[in-house]
Design a protein around this motif. Sequence first.
Motif, PDB file in Angstrom:
ATOM      1  N   PRO A  68      -8.335   5.927 -15.463  1.00  0.00           N
ATOM      2  CA  PRO A  68      -7.383   5.510 -14.421  1.00  0.00           C
ATOM      3  C   PRO A  68      -7.533   4.011 -14.129  1.00  0.00           C
ATOM      4  N   PRO A  69      -6.491   3.384 -13.605  1.00  0.00           N
ATOM      5  CA  PRO A  69      -6.560   1.948 -13.317  1.00  0.00           C
ATOM      6  C   PRO A  69      -7.519   1.642 -12.176  1.00  0.00           C
ATOM      7  N   VAL A  70      -7.986   0.391 -12.159  1.00  0.00           N
ATOM      8  CA  VAL A  70      -8.897  -0.066 -11.109  1.00  0.00           C
ATOM      9  C   VAL A  70      -8.082  -0.642  -9.956  1.00  0.00           C
ATOM     10  N   LEU A  71      -8.397  -0.203  -8.735  1.00  0.00           N
ATOM     11  CA  LEU A  71      -7.737  -0.721  -7.547  1.00  0.00           C
ATOM     12  C   LEU A  71      -8.467  -1.952  -7.042  1.00  0.00           C
ATOM     13  N   ILE A  72      -7.706  -2.910  -6.547  1.00  0.00           N
ATOM     14  CA  ILE A  72      -8.286  -4.116  -5.973  1.00  0.00           C
ATOM     15  C   ILE A  72      -7.718  -4.293  -4.572  1.00  0.00           C
ATOM     16  N   GLY A  73      -8.588  -4.546  -3.610  1.00  0.00           N
ATOM     17  CA  GLY A  73      -8.129  -4.810  -2.246  1.00  0.00           C
ATOM     18  C   GLY A  73      -7.663  -3.588  -1.506  1.00  0.00           C
ATOM     19  N   ALA A  74      -8.254  -2.425  -1.768  1.00  0.00           N
ATOM     20  CA  ALA A  74      -7.864  -1.209  -1.047  1.00  0.00           C
ATOM     21  C   ALA A  74      -8.231  -1.330   0.421  1.00  0.00           C
ATOM     22  N   LYS A  75      -7.415  -0.737   1.273  1.00  0.00           N
ATOM     23  CA  LYS A  75      -7.634  -0.774   2.718  1.00  0.00           C
ATOM     24  C   LYS A  75      -7.645   0.637   3.266  1.00  0.00           C
ATOM     25  N   GLU A  76      -8.314   0.789   4.410  1.00  0.00           N
ATOM     26  CA  GLU A  76      -8.288   2.080   5.091  1.00  0.00           C
ATOM     27  C   GLU A  76      -6.870   2.386   5.558  1.00  0.00           C
ATOM     28  N   ALA A  77      -6.526   3.646   5.618  1.00  0.00           N
ATOM     29  CA  ALA A  77      -5.210   4.050   6.098  1.00  0.00           C
ATOM     30  C   ALA A  77      -5.042   3.662   7.555  1.00  0.00           C
ATOM     31  N   THR A  78      -3.841   3.211   7.915  1.00  0.00           N
ATOM     32  CA  THR A  78      -3.548   2.788   9.275  1.00  0.00           C
ATOM     33  C   THR A  78      -2.286   3.465   9.756  1.00  0.00           C
ATOM     34  N   ALA A  79      -1.842   3.061  10.944  1.00  0.00           N
ATOM     35  CA  ALA A  79      -0.627   3.647  11.511  1.00  0.00           C
ATOM     36  C   ALA A  79       0.588   3.373  10.651  1.00  0.00           C
TER      37      ALA A  79
END
Length: 253
Positions: free
Chosen positions: A97-108
């Motif tokens: 699978p591809p590598v994610l960069i700059g993932a963030k926690e889920a928000t509103a």
Amino acid sequence: MTFAAPVETKSIRFRARSFVAFTLTPEAPLSEWLESLDRWIGNSPGYFAGRPVVLNLNTLKPEVGQIEALVAELGLRGIRIYAIELDGSTALQANLPPVLIGAKEATAGLLMQADSKGRPEEAGKPEEAGRAEQGKPEDRQPEAPATLMVKTPIRSGQSVFHAHGDVIVLGSVASGSEIVAAGSIHVYGTLRGRASAGVLGHSAARIFCRKNEAELLSVDGWYCTAEEMEPSLRGKAVQAFLEKDTLRIAPFS
């Protein structure tokens, strides 16, 4: 002399979409982590079916060969990895699978609600969010915590995910269904399905239900299955909460 008619070309539109994915974060020793995962799957079969799952390897930091073996191990358990979160410049094979960069926690901004059929749907479109951001910063008002109220029973196979705030269910929650909330969960009927509160790290979240027949109760990742619950708590009004990193389930009146 002949003339060729002009060829009409349609422009391709690219739009950004955001989705909420569950994250698995393996830890060493990996064999023990996999055993714990197997117990979870045994208590909640089908929990990961059809769910987008991201594999966070920033804690384990395995070699490239180990990553391929781990993805295969998870695939044998019915867990499909959509992406890998890994800091640095590690090059992975094309079959991974591809590598994610700059993932963030889920928000509103990823708020989801249940429609009339109980299916999750987006509360707002990206275009609407973009227009709201065009206002001046001083004109913006802080968002109040959102509470999702479900006025109809949640049937088997249905899921309700609320990424910001509490979930209140006025009816019952059937076996084989689930509620996932960033805040607390209140069920005014019988809770027979799975309820996961505080999923974004809110350790003060609680689960309340008028009649406990739950398959699983979870707060901030700490969980208890039906098999592990005290028999005296079944069929009673209970609350589930964290106390010193331990999930407690107590009578509630």
